[in-house]
Every structure is written in structure tokens, then in C-alpha cells.
Design a protein around this motif. Sequence first.
Motif, PDB file in Angstrom:
ATOM      1  N   ALA A 302       0.905  -1.234   0.055  1.00  0.00           N
ATOM      2  CA  ALA A 302      -0.076   0.146   0.021  1.00  0.00           C
ATOM      3  C   ALA A 302       0.737   1.261  -0.120  1.00  0.00           C
ATOM      4  O   ALA A 302       0.408   2.238  -0.742  1.00  0.00           O
ATOM      5  CB  ALA A 302      -1.008   0.124   1.220  1.00  0.00           C
ATOM      6  N   GLU A 303       1.828   1.108   0.758  1.00  0.00           N
ATOM      7  CA  GLU A 303       2.842   2.518   0.763  1.00  0.00           C
ATOM      8  C   GLU A 303       3.293   2.851  -0.631  1.00  0.00           C
ATOM      9  O   GLU A 303       3.502   3.965  -0.925  1.00  0.00           O
ATOM     10  CB  GLU A 303       3.898   2.216   1.634  1.00  0.00           C
ATOM     11  N   ARG A 305       2.052   2.070  -3.579  1.00  0.00           N
ATOM     12  CA  ARG A 305       0.984   2.666  -4.464  1.00  0.00           C
ATOM     13  C   ARG A 305       0.604   3.948  -4.133  1.00  0.00           C
ATOM     14  O   ARG A 305       0.436   4.911  -4.758  1.00  0.00           O
ATOM     15  CB  ARG A 305      -0.255   1.773  -4.067  1.00  0.00           C
ATOM     16  N   ASP A 306       0.788   4.570  -2.825  1.00  0.00           N
ATOM     17  CA  ASP A 306       0.796   5.897  -2.228  1.00  0.00           C
ATOM     18  C   ASP A 306       1.522   6.767  -2.970  1.00  0.00           C
ATOM     19  O   ASP A 306       1.514   7.806  -3.296  1.00  0.00           O
ATOM     20  CB  ASP A 306       0.720   5.767  -0.664  1.00  0.00           C
ATOM     21  N   ASP A 309       1.284   7.518  -6.576  1.00  0.00           N
ATOM     22  CA  ASP A 309       0.405   8.521  -6.735  1.00  0.00           C
ATOM     23  C   ASP A 309       0.838   9.986  -6.570  1.00  0.00           C
ATOM     24  O   ASP A 309       0.512  10.981  -6.934  1.00  0.00           O
ATOM     25  CB  ASP A 309      -0.968   8.181  -6.015  1.00  0.00           C
ATOM     26  N   TRP A 310       1.472  10.011  -5.306  1.00  0.00           N
ATOM     27  CA  TRP A 310       2.313  11.261  -4.928  1.00  0.00           C
ATOM     28  C   TRP A 310       3.245  11.755  -5.959  1.00  0.00           C
ATOM     29  O   TRP A 310       3.266  13.129  -6.382  1.00  0.00           O
ATOM     30  CB  TRP A 310       3.171  11.041  -3.681  1.00  0.00           C
TER      31      TRP A 310
END
Length: 468
Positions: A302-303, A305-306, A309-310
Motif C-alpha cells: 500500500a505504501e 501505491r501511495d 500517486d504522490w
Amino acid sequence: MRLGFLGAAGEVTGSCYLVETGRCRFLVDCGMFQGGPEAYRKNLRALNFQFDVREIDFILLTHAHIDHSGLLPRLAMLGFRGPIYATAATIDLLEVLLPDSAHIQEKEAEWQLRHKHRRGKEAAGVRPPLYTVAQAQSCLRLLKPAAYGETFEPAAGVRCRFNDAGHILGSACLEVWLEAGGGGRKLVFSGDLGMPDRPVLRDPEPIGEADVLLVESTYGDRLHRPLPETEEEIVAAFSRTRAAGGNLVIPAFAVGRTQEIIYVLADLVRRGRLAPLKVYVDSPMADAATRITLNHRNLLDAETRDLIDWLAAHPQKMHIEFVADVEASKALNDVRHGAVIISASGMCEAGRIKYHLRENLPRSECTILITGFQAAGTLGRRLVDGARLVHIFGDPVPVRAAIHTVGGLSAHADQQALLAWLGHFRRPPRTYVVHGEAGSAAALVAAVQDRLGWPQVRAAAPNEFVTL
């Protein structure tokens, strides 16, 4: 039933294990030996196996790294025609890695031939490639996808399941159930296990039961530095290089390590630990591997994927340029300061990294950041061991650049992580320690005996066969 250790026994590269059930024969991995002057001869001998390659029914492949997959085209060239089972992501990576491996071999042979002609020598002694690009591409037709967590039957009396190993994209540890003579055995092959709680990939999946276990030991004798300490080292290397007015060159495996380095650098920029960066990724394979990684977002944690996006929302913070053609790669030699160059190969043995090392090693204001395992006999290992003079393309190159080694980015589990993964087995299996140099394998054997109390654990010997 028999199990044979045909590679990665007493050393790290050349992973290959033969299983004979009495009803079929299959291999787990078919990797290339890498590093040192003997590697080429070992690869030539490796497929003069104690069997006819045409009698192999199928192959199970743990992951795409060349030390696990690199002799598949040669096996096919010699007559193997069976299926090769791997995860879908591994197959995507092999479509890049295997032709690239062949291309590098072809170019090395061409360079040797030109070098001999320039010196007025005969072509004798030029090492032909182990296989051609066309043969590597032909081998790809044998690949068959296997999904994580789904049991399948590649032959009568054999059931298999792939589990996420957390090492590189698509990597797997294997569960194999064998049935013979009214009984059966369950074999587990760890493949290469990743570190838990590391960026990009999910953690390795635990396994609870096995009769016979093969476990890797690349870092079986040590602990990796915690990631925060590694980040401090990276920040210090950047600060030193920027103040000195040089370039930071990072040799990195195109698959796995390059993507992890990009993650760490981007995260440091996001947190304000590093100023905005322009990063050159000079590896067509790393470009392709990164695109493949983004196409398998479901396999990322999850980290990560975040952070992806950033990055998309803040392109001015970290500009990443993938260097495609040779001329653009050569142009990086004119950049004398401020460049962050990530290039393959990770052990500095082939590819574009050798050109960047040739240009930057003699410059004391530059820094070489070593972020991965360096096998004995490789150029990367010589740099880590403190060589002050190395040879690149046959020419002497003085080492004046700073050599920094960071240990917290390893794609391999360290001793503590290996023991934690082994601790999920509910009863001690008969265990063979593989894929490690002699010292690390012996250290893991001792740790398993002392801390887990397992009575049947030892390092496998090269070309050893055992009865199951």
C-alpha cells in the motif's frame, strides 16, 4: 525419489535442482553461474547434466533473476521442449531479461573478437554466447503462467503451489507434493526470500508444513541495517557528492533493486530529506521492468501505491529520465557534476554501468553507491573489497571515487528474517541450506540448529544427490 543439487550449493549463483519421482523428472530453476573467471566454463558444463535434457518433463521457476533463469534458453537449445511454469509477472520480466542476457553475451563475444583483431591475434579463445537472442526468444514460448495460491498438477503424481516470496516482482516460494509407491513427500523450495517490512513488495508468505525443505542463505551469516540507518547513509553520500561537485553512480539490478532505489529516493524527497532530484535511469531493461512493475500494482504494498500517486502529482519534485538509446547514454559522460545515475548490471559485470564506472571511478569528487549483494569474483566485489585499480574493457582504471556500501536495501532476507520465516513450520523438516557462499550457509545451519532446535539441517554439496 531423488533430489539433486546442480547449482547454488556452496555458492550463490546457478540455482538448479533436479527432482526424480520415478514417474517423472523436473527441475526447479535453471540459473546461470555468475562472477569470476570460471563462470563461463561452469555454464558450459552445467547442462552436461547427469540426464538427457529431453527427458525433463517440466520446470518450476521461482523468479526471473538470471542466476535462477539464465540457462533456460540453453536448455531449450539442447532439446528441452516441456512447459516452464512461473507467475505471470515473472513471465513478463523474462520476456525482457532473457533476450537481454543473450544480447549482452553476443556483444561481449563481438568485443572480444574486435579486441583480438586490434592486437593482431587469432580469433581462437573468443567465447561464443551460451545462446543467441533468437534462441532466448524461442524459449519464451515454453512459459506457462501459474497464479499465486492456486494448486496445479504439471504431471501425474505431482501437485504444486506458488506463494509470494517478496523478493522481486513475481517471485515465489514453492510447495510441491510428490506421490509415489503409495506414499508421498512434500517439498518446499524457498527460492529467494525478501525482507519483511521493506518498500515496494508485499512480505514473504509463510508456509507451515514440509517433509523436505531447501532454504536460501545469501545473507545467512548477517543482519541488514535497519532502513532508517540506510536512509541516513544515502543522505550522507548525496551530501558528500554534492559538496564535492561530482556525480553519484548507483549500480543496480534492473529488476527489483532499481525500483526500490527509486522508491527510497522519492520518499526521501517527499519527506524533505533530499532536495528535488533529477535521476537518470540508464538501463533499457530497468525501464521495461519499471513499466512491468506498474502494470502489476496489485502485487505492490500500500505504501508504494501511495508514493506512486504522490510522484504523479508532484513531477517537479523528482524528475526521472529513462535513458533509451546509446547516444543518450554516452552523453551522460559529459555530465561532470550533479547527476544521479542508476545503471545495470548490479554487480558491475556487464551493461552500461561499466561505461559510467570507467568515467567516474578515477574522479575523487564522485561517489559509487553499492546497494546490493556482490558475488565473489565480480567487479562490484572488487570495489567493495577496496581495490585501488580495476580493469574495465581490458584497460586499467584507478579507483579514486568514494565507494559507499549500504546494506539495508537488500532484496534477500537476512539471518533474522530467514529464521522468522522458518519459524512458521510446525515441525522441523529435513532441511538443506542452499544459495549461499560457504560461510553464510554454515552460519545459517548453526543458527537453525541452535535457535530452532532442528535436528536435520545441513548445507547441500555441489552436484550432490539425496534419496527422499
